[in-house]
Design a protein around this motif. Structure first.
Motif, PDB file in Angstrom:
ATOM      1  N   PRO A 199      22.896   3.965  64.151  1.00  0.00           N
ATOM      2  CA  PRO A 199      23.228   4.177  62.740  1.00  0.00           C
ATOM      3  C   PRO A 199      24.170   5.360  62.531  1.00  0.00           C
ATOM      4  O   PRO A 199      24.933   5.381  61.563  1.00  0.00           O
ATOM      5  CB  PRO A 199      21.875   4.429  62.065  1.00  0.00           C
ATOM      6  N   TYR A 247      27.505   5.097  60.400  1.00  0.00           N
ATOM      7  CA  TYR A 247      27.716   5.995  59.258  1.00  0.00           C
ATOM      8  C   TYR A 247      29.068   6.694  59.362  1.00  0.00           C
ATOM      9  O   TYR A 247      29.856   6.716  58.402  1.00  0.00           O
ATOM     10  CB  TYR A 247      26.581   7.020  59.220  1.00  0.00           C
ATOM     11  N   ASP A 265      19.266   2.474  55.642  1.00  0.00           N
ATOM     12  CA  ASP A 265      19.619   3.885  55.548  1.00  0.00           C
ATOM     13  C   ASP A 265      20.364   4.162  54.248  1.00  0.00           C
ATOM     14  O   ASP A 265      21.411   3.584  53.980  1.00  0.00           O
ATOM     15  CB  ASP A 265      20.495   4.256  56.751  1.00  0.00           C
ATOM     16  N   ASN A 270      22.099   6.709  53.338  1.00  0.00           N
ATOM     17  CA  ASN A 270      23.457   7.233  53.553  1.00  0.00           C
ATOM     18  C   ASN A 270      24.454   6.128  53.774  1.00  0.00           C
ATOM     19  O   ASN A 270      25.562   6.146  53.254  1.00  0.00           O
ATOM     20  CB  ASN A 270      23.485   8.131  54.787  1.00  0.00           C
ATOM     21  N   ILE A 271      24.054   5.174  54.599  1.00  0.00           N
ATOM     22  CA  ILE A 271      24.973   4.087  54.924  1.00  0.00           C
ATOM     23  C   ILE A 271      25.227   3.246  53.688  1.00  0.00           C
ATOM     24  O   ILE A 271      26.365   2.858  53.405  1.00  0.00           O
ATOM     25  CB  ILE A 271      24.393   3.261  56.087  1.00  0.00           C
ATOM     26  N   LEU A 302      25.218   4.233  50.717  1.00  0.00           N
ATOM     27  CA  LEU A 302      26.069   5.000  49.828  1.00  0.00           C
ATOM     28  C   LEU A 302      27.535   4.933  50.255  1.00  0.00           C
ATOM     29  O   LEU A 302      28.436   4.729  49.433  1.00  0.00           O
ATOM     30  CB  LEU A 302      25.598   6.456  49.842  1.00  0.00           C
ATOM     31  N   ARG A 360      13.145  10.417  54.395  1.00  0.00           N
ATOM     32  CA  ARG A 360      13.941   9.492  55.190  1.00  0.00           C
ATOM     33  C   ARG A 360      13.072   8.757  56.196  1.00  0.00           C
ATOM     34  O   ARG A 360      12.251   9.359  56.868  1.00  0.00           O
ATOM     35  CB  ARG A 360      15.067  10.229  55.906  1.00  0.00           C
ATOM     36  N   PRO A 361      13.272   7.446  56.284  1.00  0.00           N
ATOM     37  CA  PRO A 361      12.474   6.684  57.234  1.00  0.00           C
ATOM     38  C   PRO A 361      12.892   6.962  58.684  1.00  0.00           C
ATOM     39  O   PRO A 361      13.894   7.626  58.924  1.00  0.00           O
ATOM     40  CB  PRO A 361      12.778   5.236  56.855  1.00  0.00           C
ATOM     41  N   ASN A 382      14.333   5.991  62.426  1.00  0.00           N
ATOM     42  CA  ASN A 382      15.401   5.134  62.938  1.00  0.00           C
ATOM     43  C   ASN A 382      16.547   4.912  61.971  1.00  0.00           C
ATOM     44  O   ASN A 382      17.087   3.827  61.865  1.00  0.00           O
ATOM     45  CB  ASN A 382      14.854   3.758  63.357  1.00  0.00           C
ATOM     46  N   VAL A 383      16.865   5.945  61.217  1.00  0.00           N
ATOM     47  CA  VAL A 383      18.081   5.866  60.415  1.00  0.00           C
ATOM     48  C   VAL A 383      19.028   6.938  60.949  1.00  0.00           C
ATOM     49  O   VAL A 383      18.694   7.661  61.877  1.00  0.00           O
ATOM     50  CB  VAL A 383      17.810   6.083  58.915  1.00  0.00           C
ATOM     51  N   SER A 384      20.204   7.003  60.341  1.00  0.00           N
ATOM     52  CA  SER A 384      21.188   7.945  60.875  1.00  0.00           C
ATOM     53  C   SER A 384      20.687   9.374  60.712  1.00  0.00           C
ATOM     54  O   SER A 384      19.810   9.653  59.896  1.00  0.00           O
ATOM     55  CB  SER A 384      22.522   7.779  60.158  1.00  0.00           C
ATOM     56  N   ASN A 385      21.263  10.271  61.516  1.00  0.00           N
ATOM     57  CA  ASN A 385      20.781  11.642  61.532  1.00  0.00           C
ATOM     58  C   ASN A 385      21.556  12.553  60.589  1.00  0.00           C
ATOM     59  O   ASN A 385      21.363  13.755  60.589  1.00  0.00           O
ATOM     60  CB  ASN A 385      20.878  12.207  62.943  1.00  0.00           C
ATOM     61  N   PHE A 386      22.461  11.947  59.815  1.00  0.00           N
ATOM     62  CA  PHE A 386      23.255  12.777  58.918  1.00  0.00           C
ATOM     63  C   PHE A 386      22.731  12.676  57.486  1.00  0.00           C
ATOM     64  O   PHE A 386      22.267  11.630  57.064  1.00  0.00           O
ATOM     65  CB  PHE A 386      24.711  12.333  58.948  1.00  0.00           C
ATOM     66  N   VAL A 387      22.836  13.789  56.796  1.00  0.00           N
ATOM     67  CA  VAL A 387      22.399  13.818  55.406  1.00  0.00           C
ATOM     68  C   VAL A 387      23.495  14.486  54.605  1.00  0.00           C
ATOM     69  O   VAL A 387      24.105  15.448  55.068  1.00  0.00           O
ATOM     70  CB  VAL A 387      21.091  14.631  55.269  1.00  0.00           C
ATOM     71  N   GLU A 388      23.763  13.944  53.441  1.00  0.00           N
ATOM     72  CA  GLU A 388      24.742  14.602  52.569  1.00  0.00           C
ATOM     73  C   GLU A 388      24.149  15.918  52.100  1.00  0.00           C
ATOM     74  O   GLU A 388      23.090  15.933  51.477  1.00  0.00           O
ATOM     75  CB  GLU A 388      25.010  13.720  51.348  1.00  0.00           C
TER      76      GLU A 388
END
Lengths: 990, 166
Positions: free
Chosen positions: A270, A274, A306, A308-309, A311, B42-43, B45-51
């Motif tokens: 992911p 992203y 996700d 973020n994705i 968005l 955040r759940p 297994n999602v991406s590791n980036f956060v705004e």
């Protein structure tokens, strides 16, 4: 003393004890911490360095993890750093980091400012520190910049990496100054195999490439090479990023980047997905094809787990929107919104709204569709975008004339649904719907239904401010209904004139006068006639209105016989019975509110009820119709209603923030330099509080809202006519003052007028109307060839958006880059120092080949060279040399700001001469301008109060105020009415 | 540069915080709270980036990794590569693992100063110094030798202190 010290150190709790204690404590964490803090406060005063440092260590721990303030211990921290022991020093510096902003901090332990230490680790640390030193002491650049550059070529990877990192930061702040170092960076880009270093160098080039096209050309190939060669995703991503941000015009590189982005997008990770989406978003504006190629992935990502994705995908979808597909995409997105969780739903709705309204609804060609979409969005359960929808509904109402009928329909559907009133998120939208239905009631199929909707019992759920809007709309609808009843033909003519062409004869007479009220008011036609006939006599105008309008009315009956048939339903529905029941409905629903504690509600309710009280006697008296129109017209009520109706039916346009600046200050107004004596004048009036409304005679004040229209009181109704005539006189005499200057007119030529199609016909007409004139400055002429039948959207020639002040670079950065330039220039012109270093020599040669110019003009270089040469032999002159440089610099590159400032200064001086006689107008204008246009009613009202209390205004000022108030009518009609009252009251004075 | 490093557990308790820009204590606490609020929602297994721009201001990014009961959070700006930062978290955690032999949350709780020593070897003043965990481990060992050598010749203040340094 010594005793306590020993005791302290014997029984002192270490940090470890403290941590253990914290975990085992039973007294509660905060109690434990404060107890520990007490201990620390005692221990930290100890003279024993060990006790002291341990105390400090504990304090630092509590500070960083438990949020305990330790600013009081700053001095102790500094003291501990001065300890001879390494361990203590370390504690001290850690503490120092937490307590002291860097300004006060000394260089950390084993670092000297100049990165030349023998030990590798020491040097690396020094390099890392140097950035902070530079930012605090720009002069440090002069001392150690060259050494830093040397470190770029260090054989030790870590040192080079640290140096590149520092340059990466410096370049990000001010790329220009570092262009001369491009050759060094280029060599690293080609030679280095370390990903960390490469990433940093790529970041530097991303900043430098846009400044120097030749440089961009040279780096494209190496970057592509890295992208093909490396397996490290981070490096690939950096290459992609550099290409899409800075090298997007190189087709082959873009293709390679696009292929790599695609790989990222389809990857399972992911994170890569992203980042791939993010890169796409950067690509989108210039190379939409890359996004379209990956359309499927993007749309699918809308339903990713996700957030973020999702968005990023949403942003990309919005980037793909164009005029052709906006309806389709919005349909898809609204469906997604219905299925999404509330947060993302609002995200979707927000981006639909902002995309569609961007650049004055650029991509919308079908406003009926868009307005109904807004209505639909409002009903989505999670929708929290009330504010945006509210402002867009009103904005479209003002800008898009053709959108109004649909707007009315959507507004009606929203208002009429009692369920919506229960949802607080919808209140703002309902407010807009209520305003729209009041303002554009003439498009309504059934105004009575609107009044019922506006007065339904559940409106009690609304907040007072919105309820006030509802009541104000009732007033407008009521005025419209009564007007249509009393003067049915004009009403019909007015509504037909917007959509249906008038008969030639009427068109001529109307356009001949160029009167904005031509659409609906008899006053206007009277004006025309009186002008054509015995010349313009404003005083006689009002007396002649009735007869003339009667005649005209008779005329129009004939001319509009056929046209009005389509409106027959409307005409029929204004029966005596329906009007009577309308009165009853309003009185029964609003009656209880006239004692409301909310000023806004109370005042408006009284306005409405006052109007009804004023007219209903006469109207009920003639509810049994005898002779038709002529008799009705003779009623005082007709006069009042006509005036009210005229006031309401003039179209409002959008107001730019700079509107007031366009109005030149009329000659002959001598006003005070400042408003310092205003406070004496208004005495105890408090500035913008809402209590203003109850100032003076509280109760009569409320009635004043209707006062000028009170027909039974001749003295009161007199001034109102007088003021109208004064205004008209003023229009005649001074109207031209409110014309925009010619130039501005030309600029705004592109946009067609929203309100009046006959603007061009008669420019020379003397009787130009004040209001018309101001309108003209906002509205514009018709575009000759319009390709598509897109409805007219009023745009302002400027200032639709709030101007964003250009952000000036921080002075610190200026200083650094100035120093850097000095050093780099010095490298070139001071052969004595740079020749000693072979690497430097070669680099300067390469620099010559690349011919990269800094923005220093060449004469300056020569100047410097001269200065340097002439002073080389004299060591004492060093300082003076620096000073010369500084001066020169001020005049050159960073000087742009300075020059502008100078100019501004001059301007100001000039203008202060020009504005020696600062005027009321000016102040009013400024006040209005500084507020966005929903807020200024209070200010306006306050000003008017001051005006009416303090002194009489002259006609020009009045006109000016009227003018402002007209523009402010947008939301708040009651202050508009108040303006009328004040104007009429003060005009008694002359 | 790197703006901040945070380690917090899954209940939001900070275990290590380091801000490379000066921040007031209350501000720090607030930032930590807000970061935690985002992370815990955040759940897996999602991406590791956060705004992070809404939390830390413009031009900031946030990357985090979730290990057992701990969140490792790095906040940085556009001068750093996102994936490289992710790798750096990995380096940091690996180093901790090597220094403490199978690191767990308790090690981090009880070894506050050692943790800082390790972090200082990797990131200094917001700049990345070292990206190889073996090098870091070496350096940390050197430093603790230096410290214990210095402590050994402390003439007075005996108790507690000695036990601590061993």
């Amino acid at each position: 003393m010594a005793g306590t010290s020993i005791m302290d150190s014997l029984f002192q709790r270490t940090l470890e004890d403290l941590i253990k204690g914290l975990r085992l404590q039973l007294v509660g964490e905060s109690a434990f911490v404060s107890k520990a803090l007490e201990e620390i406060r005692r221990e930290i005063k100890s003279t024993d360095p060990h006790t002291k440092s341990t105390a400090l260590q504990k304090l630092t721990y509590l500070n960083s993890l438990h949020g305990v303030d330790m600013s009081w211990a700053a001095f102790h921290a500094v003291e501990v750093t001065s300890s001879a022991r390494f361990h203590h020093k370390k504690i001290g510096y850690l503490a120092g980091l937490a307590v002291v902003p860097l300004r006060h901090r000394r260089n950390p332990p084993h670092h000297q400012p100049a990165p030349q230490g023998p030990h590798r680790r020491q040097r690396v640390r020094a390099i890392a520190t140097i950035l902070k030193i530079f930012s605090k002491y720009p002069d440090a650049v002069r001392v150690c910049f060259k050494r830093l550059v040397e470190n770029l070529e260090s054989s030790d990877l870590q040192t080079a990496s640290a140096a590149v990192g520092v340059f990466c930061e410096l370049t990000a702040k001010d790329p220009k100054s570092y262009l001369p170092l491009a050759p060094e960076f280029y060599r690293i880009l080609v030679d280095s195999r370390n990903n960390w270093v490469l990433i940093k160098v790529l970041k530097i080039f991303a900043k430098l490439a846009p400044l120097e096209p030749r440089l961009a050309k040279r780096i494209v190939e190496p970057i592509c090479e890295h992208m093909r060669r490396t397996g490290a995703k981070s490096l690939i991503f950096e290459c992609i990023w550099t290409i899409v941000t800075s090298l997007s015009e190189y087709e082959s590189a873009m293709k390679l980047a696009a292929a790599n982005i695609r790989e990222f997008l389809v990857d399972d990770d992911p994170n890569l997905k992203y980042l791939g989406l993010q890169a796409l978003l950067v690509v989108a504006p210039k190379h939409l094809w890359v996004v379209l190629e990956n359309k499927e992935v993007v749309i699918k990502s809308l339903s990713d787990v996700d957030y973020n994705i999702k968005l990023e995908a949403l942003r990309l979808v919005m980037a793909m929107v164009s005029e052709d597909n906006v309806a389709e995409i919005c349909r898809v997105l609204v469906n997604y919104a219905l299925k999404s969780d509330p947060e993302f739903c609002n995200e979707i709705l927000g981006s639909i709204l902002s995309t569609c309204c961007s650049n004055v609804y650029e991509i919308i060609s079908d406003f009926d569709w868009y307005v109904s979409l807004l209505g639909e969005i409002s009903r989505i359960p999670h929708c929290q975008k009330g504010e945006e929808i509210e402002s867009q509904l009103i904005d479209i109402g003002m800008r898009v004339k053709d959108g109004r009928p649909e707007l009315i329909r959507v507004g009606r559907d929203l208002l009429i649904d009692p369920a919506l009133l229960g949802n607080p998120f919808l209140h703002r939208i309902l407010s807009a719907a209520a305003w729209v239905s009041g303002e554009y009631v003439k498009f309504s199929k059934n105004p009575f239904e609107l009044v019922e909707a506006l007065l339904q019992p559940r409106t009690s759920l609304l907040p007072p401010s919105i309820r006030a809007v509802y009541i104000q709309s009732v007033l407008k609808v009521l005025t419209f209904c009564v007007h249509s009843y009393l003067l049915p033909i004009e009403a019909v003519a007015s509504s037909s004139s917007c959509s249906v062409d008038l008969e030639p004869g009427v068109t001529d007479s109307v356009s001949g006068t160029e009167c904005p009220e031509s659409t609906d008011s008899p006053t206007c036609e009277a004006l025309a006639d009186s002008e054509q006939g015995e010349g313009f006599n404003p005083r006689a105008l009002n007396q002649s209105i009735e007869d003339l309008s009667t005649e005209n009315g008779a005329d129009t009956i004939v001319t509009h016989g056929q046209i009005s048939s389509s409106y027959s339903f409307k005409k029929d529905c204004f029966t005596p019975g329906s009007i009577a029941s309308l009165f009853d409905l309003i009185e029964t629903s609003l009656g209880p509110l006239s004692g409301s504690h909310e000023v806004e509600i109370q005042e408006r309710v009284r306005n409405v009820l006052g109007l009804i009280g004023l007219i209903q006697g006469e109207i009920r008296g003639c509810l049994v119709p005898k002779e038709g129109n002529i008799e009705k017209k003779e009623l005082k009520a007709s006069e009042v209603i006509t005036m009210m109706h005229d006031a309401f039916s003039e179209d409002l346009g959008p107001v730019p923030l700079s509107a007031q600046e366009k109005v030149p200050i009329p000659d002959g107004i001598v006003l005070k330099e400042n408003l310092s004596d205003l406070e004496e004048v208004c005495g105890d009036i408090q500035f913008p509080t809402s209590s203003l409304f109850s100032l003076g005679r509280p109760h009569s004040g409320e009635r004043d809202g209707v006062a000028p229209f009170k027909s039974q009181n001749k003295e009161e109704s007199e001034p109102s006519t007088e003021s109208t005539s004064l205004l008209a006189e003023h229009r005649k005499r001074h109207g031209l003052y409110y014309l925009p200057s010619e130039k501005k007119d030309i600029i705004s030529n592109d946009y067609p007028p929203a309100n009046d199609h006959k603007l061009q016909d008669n420019v020379n007409d003397d009787a130009e109307d004040l209001v018309k004139l101001t309108e003209q400055s906002f509205l514009t002429k018709k575009k000759p060839n319009q390709a598509r039948p897109r409805p007219v959207v009023v745009k302002l020639d400027e200032g639709d958006e709030v101007p964003i002040a250009a952000k000036r670079p921080e002075s610190r950065d200026d200083l650094i880059s100035g120093a850097v330039r000095d050093v780099l220039l010095g490298n070139e012109v001071m052969p004595s120092s740079s020749r000693s270093n072979p690497s430097d020599k070669s680099s300067s040669k390469r620099r010559g080949k690349e011919k990269i110019n800094i923005d220093q003009p060449s004469e300056l270089k020569e100047d410097l060279a001269n200065v340097v040469k002439s002073e080389l032999g004299n060591p004492n002159s060093r300082r003076s040399k620096h000073r010369t440089r500084g001066k020169e610099r001020k005049h050159r590159s960073p000087g742009k700001n300075g020059e502008e400032r100078e100019e501004n200064g001059q301007d100001k001086q000039k203008s202060s001469h020009r504005h020696a006689r600062v005027t009321w107008n000016h102040h009013l204008g400024k006040a209005a301008e500084n507020l966005n246009y929903k807020a200024p009613c209070n200010i306006l009202f306050w000003t008017l109060r001051v005006a009416s209390v303090g002194r009489a205004f002259n006609a020009l000022e009045l006109a000016y105020i009227y003018n402002i108030s007209r523009k402010m009518k947008q939301i708040d009609e009651s202050s508009y009415l108040q303006a009328w009252v004040c104007i009429s009251r003060t005009s008694n004075a002359f | 540069m790197i703006r901040a490093v945070m380690v917090m557990n899954t209940l939001g308790k900070p275990r290590l915080t380091k801000f490379y820009d000066f921040q007031h204590v209350e501000q720090q606490q607030e930032l930590i709270r807000r970061v935690y609020a985002v992370l815990c929602s955040r759940p897996e297994n999602v991406s590791n980036f956060v705004e992070a721009e809404s939390i830390f201001g413009p031009d900031t990014r946030l990357v985090y990794k979730h290990y057992a009961t701990l969140y490792f959070v790095f906040v940085f700006d556009s001068s750093e590569n996102e994936l490289a930062m992710l790798d750096l978290i990995q380096v940091f955690v690996e180093t901790l693992d090597k220094c403490f032999k199978n690191i767990c949350e308790l090690d981090i709780v009880f070894n506050y100063s050692k943790l800082h020593t390790i972090l200082d070897e990797i990131i200094f003043g917001g700049q990345v110094l070292e990206t190889s965990s073996t090098e870091v481990v070496k350096a940390v060992e050197e430093i603790s030798k230096l410290e214990s050598a210095a402590n050994a010749i402390i003439p007075k203040s005996v108790s507690g202190w000695l036990s601590r340094s061993t």
